[in-house]
Design a protein around this motif. Structure first.
Motif, PDB file in Angstrom:
ATOM      1  N   ILE A  33      -0.376 -23.414 -30.017  1.00 33.79           N
ATOM      2  CA  ILE A  33      -0.101 -24.007 -28.714  1.00 33.79           C
ATOM      3  C   ILE A  33      -1.423 -24.427 -28.075  1.00 33.79           C
ATOM      4  CG2 ILE A  33       2.029 -22.720 -28.335  1.00 33.79           C
ATOM      5  CD1 ILE A  33       0.428 -20.855 -26.477  1.00 33.79           C
ATOM      6  N   GLY A  34      -1.356 -25.386 -27.166  1.00 32.48           N
ATOM      7  CA  GLY A  34      -2.555 -25.847 -26.478  1.00 32.48           C
ATOM      8  C   GLY A  34      -2.263 -26.195 -25.034  1.00 32.48           C
ATOM      9  N   ILE A  35      -3.216 -25.940 -24.160  1.00 32.31           N
ATOM     10  CA  ILE A  35      -3.163 -26.347 -22.754  1.00 32.31           C
ATOM     11  C   ILE A  35      -4.409 -27.195 -22.514  1.00 32.31           C
ATOM     12  CG2 ILE A  35      -3.136 -25.592 -20.351  1.00 32.31           C
ATOM     13  CD1 ILE A  35      -1.816 -23.016 -21.272  1.00 32.31           C
ATOM     14  N   GLN A  36      -4.200 -28.459 -22.096  1.00 33.43           N
ATOM     15  CA  GLN A  36      -5.305 -29.403 -22.148  1.00 33.43           C
ATOM     16  C   GLN A  36      -5.360 -30.339 -20.943  1.00 33.43           C
ATOM     17  OE1 GLN A  36      -3.953 -31.213 -25.754  1.00 33.43           O
ATOM     18  NE2 GLN A  36      -5.072 -29.828 -27.091  1.00 33.43           N
ATOM     19  N   TRP A  37      -6.543 -30.872 -20.701  1.00 38.76           N
ATOM     20  CA  TRP A  37      -6.706 -32.013 -19.818  1.00 38.76           C
ATOM     21  C   TRP A  37      -6.403 -33.265 -20.633  1.00 38.76           C
ATOM     22  CZ3 TRP A  37      -9.768 -27.742 -19.107  1.00 38.76           C
ATOM     23  CH2 TRP A  37      -9.924 -27.285 -17.790  1.00 38.76           C
ATOM     24  N   SER A  65      -1.434 -31.129 -19.768  1.00 38.33           N
ATOM     25  CA  SER A  65      -0.832 -31.436 -21.068  1.00 38.33           C
ATOM     26  C   SER A  65      -0.536 -30.133 -21.799  1.00 38.33           C
ATOM     27  CB  SER A  65      -1.766 -32.283 -21.936  1.00 38.33           C
ATOM     28  OG  SER A  65      -1.977 -33.550 -21.363  1.00 38.33           O
ATOM     29  N   ILE A  66       0.575 -30.117 -22.515  1.00 36.46           N
ATOM     30  CA  ILE A  66       0.907 -28.977 -23.368  1.00 36.46           C
ATOM     31  C   ILE A  66       1.157 -29.491 -24.781  1.00 36.46           C
ATOM     32  CG2 ILE A  66       1.799 -27.472 -21.554  1.00 36.46           C
ATOM     33  CD1 ILE A  66       4.610 -28.378 -22.301  1.00 36.46           C
ATOM     34  N   ASN A  67       0.781 -28.676 -25.740  1.00 40.83           N
ATOM     35  CA  ASN A  67       0.819 -29.090 -27.142  1.00 40.83           C
ATOM     36  C   ASN A  67       1.450 -27.991 -27.989  1.00 40.83           C
ATOM     37  OD1 ASN A  67      -1.547 -28.960 -29.729  1.00 40.83           O
ATOM     38  ND2 ASN A  67       0.087 -30.453 -29.675  1.00 40.83           N
ATOM     39  N   LEU A  68       2.311 -28.386 -28.920  1.00 41.45           N
ATOM     40  CA  LEU A  68       2.901 -27.447 -29.872  1.00 41.45           C
ATOM     41  C   LEU A  68       2.704 -28.007 -31.272  1.00 41.45           C
ATOM     42  CD1 LEU A  68       4.631 -24.969 -30.694  1.00 41.45           C
ATOM     43  CD2 LEU A  68       6.654 -26.419 -30.359  1.00 41.45           C
ATOM     44  N   LEU A  81       3.365 -33.288 -28.189  1.00 42.12           N
ATOM     45  CA  LEU A  81       2.445 -33.293 -27.058  1.00 42.12           C
ATOM     46  C   LEU A  81       3.116 -33.943 -25.851  1.00 42.12           C
ATOM     47  CD1 LEU A  81      -0.531 -32.717 -26.204  1.00 42.12           C
ATOM     48  CD2 LEU A  81      -1.089 -35.010 -27.006  1.00 42.12           C
ATOM     49  N   ALA A  82       3.042 -33.268 -24.709  1.00 37.13           N
ATOM     50  CA  ALA A  82       3.569 -33.801 -23.451  1.00 37.13           C
ATOM     51  C   ALA A  82       2.443 -33.844 -22.430  1.00 37.13           C
ATOM     52  CB  ALA A  82       4.719 -32.943 -22.938  1.00 37.13           C
ATOM     53  N   SER A  83       2.318 -34.973 -21.714  1.00 32.45           N
ATOM     54  CA  SER A  83       1.190 -35.165 -20.793  1.00 32.45           C
ATOM     55  C   SER A  83       1.654 -35.782 -19.482  1.00 32.45           C
ATOM     56  CB  SER A  83       0.133 -36.086 -21.411  1.00 32.45           C
ATOM     57  OG  SER A  83      -0.305 -35.621 -22.662  1.00 32.45           O
ATOM     58  N   TYR A  84       0.983 -35.365 -18.409  1.00 37.37           N
ATOM     59  CA  TYR A  84       1.178 -35.972 -17.086  1.00 37.37           C
ATOM     60  C   TYR A  84      -0.182 -36.450 -16.580  1.00 37.37           C
ATOM     61  CZ  TYR A  84       1.511 -36.312 -12.028  1.00 37.37           C
ATOM     62  OH  TYR A  84       1.426 -36.746 -10.733  1.00 37.37           O
ATOM     63  N   ASN A  85      -0.195 -37.622 -15.974  1.00 40.06           N
ATOM     64  CA  ASN A  85      -1.435 -38.155 -15.432  1.00 40.06           C
ATOM     65  C   ASN A  85      -1.107 -38.981 -14.188  1.00 40.06           C
ATOM     66  OD1 ASN A  85      -4.113 -39.400 -15.177  1.00 40.06           O
ATOM     67  ND2 ASN A  85      -4.408 -38.825 -17.315  1.00 40.06           N
ATOM     68  N   PHE A 104       3.493 -40.626 -17.452  1.00 37.96           N
ATOM     69  CA  PHE A 104       3.968 -39.559 -18.327  1.00 37.96           C
ATOM     70  C   PHE A 104       3.895 -40.038 -19.772  1.00 37.96           C
ATOM     71  CE2 PHE A 104       6.179 -39.424 -14.289  1.00 37.96           C
ATOM     72  CZ  PHE A 104       6.095 -38.092 -13.905  1.00 37.96           C
ATOM     73  N   ALA A 105       3.682 -39.100 -20.681  1.00 34.75           N
ATOM     74  CA  ALA A 105       3.650 -39.455 -22.109  1.00 34.75           C
ATOM     75  C   ALA A 105       4.227 -38.311 -22.938  1.00 34.75           C
ATOM     76  CB  ALA A 105       2.223 -39.749 -22.555  1.00 34.75           C
ATOM     77  N   LEU A 106       5.061 -38.664 -23.907  1.00 41.23           N
ATOM     78  CA  LEU A 106       5.621 -37.722 -24.876  1.00 41.23           C
ATOM     79  C   LEU A 106       5.320 -38.256 -26.260  1.00 41.23           C
ATOM     80  CD1 LEU A 106       9.131 -37.105 -23.243  1.00 41.23           C
ATOM     81  CD2 LEU A 106       7.161 -35.566 -23.167  1.00 41.23           C
ATOM     82  N   ASP A 107       4.733 -37.428 -27.119  1.00 44.33           N
ATOM     83  CA  ASP A 107       4.308 -37.876 -28.443  1.00 44.33           C
ATOM     84  C   ASP A 107       4.751 -36.889 -29.518  1.00 44.33           C
ATOM     85  OD1 ASP A 107       2.672 -40.134 -27.435  1.00 44.33           O
ATOM     86  OD2 ASP A 107       1.435 -38.529 -26.603  1.00 44.33           O
ATOM     87  N   ALA A 108       5.120 -37.424 -30.661  1.00 45.94           N
ATOM     88  CA  ALA A 108       5.447 -36.624 -31.836  1.00 45.94           C
ATOM     89  C   ALA A 108       4.700 -37.212 -33.029  1.00 45.94           C
ATOM     90  CB  ALA A 108       6.950 -36.627 -32.100  1.00 45.94           C
TER      91      ALA A 108
END
Length: 224
Positions: A33-37, A65-68, A81-85, A104-108
């Motif tokens: 898991i990740g917690i990111q800028w 941003s959170i990452n799995l 990966l899910a991100s808010y900016n 917003f961004a959602l990536d796989a």
């Protein structure tokens, strides 16, 4: 895109230098898991002003941003990966400084880590391909589907704790294909934690070992 291609070439060269024949190891992790800028660079230029952080980079104050990452095998994993900016007024957005709004961004992605080939796991470079969705209030149309290509690296600090940097080039697929108004760069950096694969239970009590636990049989003495 030129920087991404050069990064991929650099990572591949490094992996060859560190690789060895018949290198085998257990799974480096089960999931991560990740917690990111995250930094959205959507200034409307393809190769110019790539590192113009003062005028083009939209960076939230807090990690958003959170990452799995789910490890499969042999360096391969599935990455989500899910991100808010938020696009800030005054930043260059599609060569315009009057736009602003939430994003917003959602990536796989399918990810390959070169650490599997290397003799150590402290520095673990990786590449990935995938698809993504981006919603941007500042642009019209506000919704976009993209094809993603990127590269990055992990640096492990202690145990399963480490830091990560990644850069993704997002190429518009819908509503327009390879249009400079929709394409953009998305950077992420922050903390990660790798969870190890659960230890297998001791199979000593299975059927093939049960003969060791059977009670001994005694014959009765005649006349008793």
């Amino acid at each position: 895109m030129r920087i991404i291609l050069l990064t991929l070439l650099f990572i591949f060269t490094c992996s060859i230098g560190f690789s060895q024949k018949n290198f085998k190891k257990k799974k480096p992790y089960a999931w991560m898991i990740g917690i990111q800028w995250n930094i959205m660079d959507d200034d409307g230029y393809r190769t110019e002003h790539i590192i113009n952080y003062k005028d083009s980079w939209n960076l939230p104050v807090f990690p958003s941003s959170i990452n799995l990452d789910i490890y499969l095998k042999k360096g391969m994993s599935l990455d989500f990966l899910a991100s808010y900016n938020e696009y800030q007024l005054g930043k260059v957005i599609n060569q315009d400084t009057t736009l602003h709004g939430k994003a917003f961004a959602l990536d796989a992605s399918f990810k390959y880590s070169f650490g599997f080939l290397m003799r150590q796991q402290i520095f673990d470079p990786f590449v990935y391909l995938g698809v993504g969705y981006t919603g941007r209030e500042a642009l019209w149309p506000q919704n976009m589907l993209s094809g993603n290509v990127g590269a990055g690296f992990n640096i492990m600090i202690v145990g399963g704790l480490g830091v990560q940097w990644r850069t993704t080039g997002k190429i518009g697929l819908l509503p327009e294909v390879f249009d400079v108004e929709y394409d953009y760069l998305h950077h992420h950096f922050g903390l990660i934690y790798k969870f190890p694969e659960p230890k297998k239970k001791n199979n000593f009590g299975k059927k093939k070992h049960q003969h060791l636990f059977k009670k001994p049989r005694y014959r009765r003495t005649k006349g008793m």
